[in-house]
Enzyme design. Structure first.
Site, short mmCIF file in Angstrom:
data_model
loop_
_atom_site.label_atom_id
_atom_site.label_comp_id
_atom_site.label_asym_id
_atom_site.label_seq_id
_atom_site.Cartn_x
_atom_site.Cartn_y
_atom_site.Cartn_z
N LEU A 107 71.64 -24.92 48.31
CA LEU A 107 71.47 -24.16 49.55
C LEU A 107 71.07 -22.71 49.30
CD1 LEU A 107 74.60 -25.55 51.48
CD2 LEU A 107 72.22 -26.36 51.54
N GLU A 120 69.46 -18.97 51.77
CA GLU A 120 69.54 -18.33 53.09
C GLU A 120 68.72 -19.06 54.16
OE1 GLU A 120 68.93 -14.01 53.09
OE2 GLU A 120 69.74 -14.06 51.05
N GLY A 121 67.69 -19.77 53.75
CA GLY A 121 66.92 -20.57 54.71
C GLY A 121 67.81 -21.60 55.38
N HIS A 122 68.55 -22.36 54.54
CA HIS A 122 69.48 -23.35 55.10
C HIS A 122 70.54 -22.66 55.97
CE1 HIS A 122 68.37 -25.41 51.15
NE2 HIS A 122 68.04 -26.34 52.03
#
Ligand code: AMP
Length: 290
Positions: free
Chosen positions: A35, A37-39
């Site tokens: 994971l 920061e997009g997730h």
């Protein structure tokens, strides 16, 4: 509330039923882990809009072809669980492949047409793996809303089509692409890049931005957009292949080679690219308004 980790579909199904019986709305984010920061932006959005947030981590073997990176796909479950705990996620669903695909499993879900274009041309079995697993995950978790990133624009479009065509009772929420400060779209696969490739990678976004500006300022006719984009991408020294790079209709994903399908010369169009930097395949896109 601590993070509840559930490993079997029968248990998460019961947990979901319990939440629904309490009148709670469930926001769901399917992922393959590693994971970033997009997730987490999808998690934050789901937290704002629902009472309960469920994240799944499942590296789905069916969406990788032979020779792709299934065996080496980055994994860091310790870091993932810490991030999810910190973000206030309620449930992590982390099934084994045998739970999702038990002996005798023989069903495939296929979306036609839009899966043949863009990435589908280069990964012909990929989207049927995605649509099969997403159908299963949506049936198992039964969320109110499911969140997908526009980083994978075609995936979002395919899932929206699937849910609409099969009358599935879930709202699909597309979320914007989160980028590194230098413009590179965040991806679990970025760790495959060597330092030279990583230094070059933001030029992919810059190339798309350049074409966007030129189109908007009428310095580049639409019919020359693909040629220009290919030229810019191929001038990046670590780019070994441009699989596709052009302007597409954002709904059908058909390439726009001349006049806009909207008729009046205006409207949203999608700039989308897939390139290889060494062995690493990177995709990115920009939805722009002309
Ligand atoms: P993955 O773990 O790569 O299967 O991604 C899980 C979900 O996160 C998908 O809906 C992706 O589109 C989304 N996602 C991945 N990277 C980003 C990003 N940089 N910005 C926004 N969403 C993303």
């Amino acid at each position: 509330m601590p993070l509840e980790i559930i490993r079997t579909s029968s248990i998460i199904r019961e947990t979901s039923k319990k939440y629904h019986a309490e009148g709670k709305r469930i926001g769901f984010i399917p992922t393959m882990g590693a994971l970033h920061e997009g997730h987490m932006s999808l998690v934050q959005r789901a937290r704002q809009e629902n009472n309960v947030v469920v994240v799944s981590i499942f590296v789905n073997p069916k969406q990788f072809a032979t020779g792709e990176d299934f065996d080496n796909y980055p994994k860091d479950y310790g870091k993932d669980t810490t991030m999810l705990l910190k973000a206030g996620v309620d449930v992590l669903f982390m099934p084994n492949a045998s739970d999702i695909y038990p002996n005798g499993f023989c069903t495939t879900v296929n979306v036609m047409g839009i899966t043949d274009r863009l990435c589908g041309k280069f990964r012909p079995t990929h989207f049927s793996g995605v649509t099969t697993v997403v159908t299963k995950l949506l049936n198992i978790v039964n969320p109110t809303r499911a969140y997908f990133g526009q980083k994978d624009y075609q995936q979002c479009a395919v899932i929206s089509r699937l849910v609409c065509d099969l009358n599935m009772d879930v709202q699909i929420v597309p979320c914007p692409t989160i980028r590194e400060k230098d413009g590179l779209a965040m991806s679990s696969r970025n760790i495959y890049l060597n330092p030279e490739e990583r230094a070059d990678a933001p030029s992919i976004y810059k190339s798309m931005k350049h074409v966007e500006e030129a189109l908007k300022n009428s310095k580049l006719p639409l019919r020359q957009a693909s040629r220009k984009l290919n030229e810019l991408l191929l001038s990046i020294s670590t780019v070994t292949e441009v699989q596709y790079a052009s302007v597409y209709d954002p709904e059908s994903l058909v390439e726009i080679t001349d006049v806009l399908p909207h008729g009046n010369g205006r409207g949203p169009v999608l700039i989308a690219v897939a390139v290889k930097m060494g062995a690493t395949r990177l995709i990115d896109n920009l939805l722009i308004q002309l």
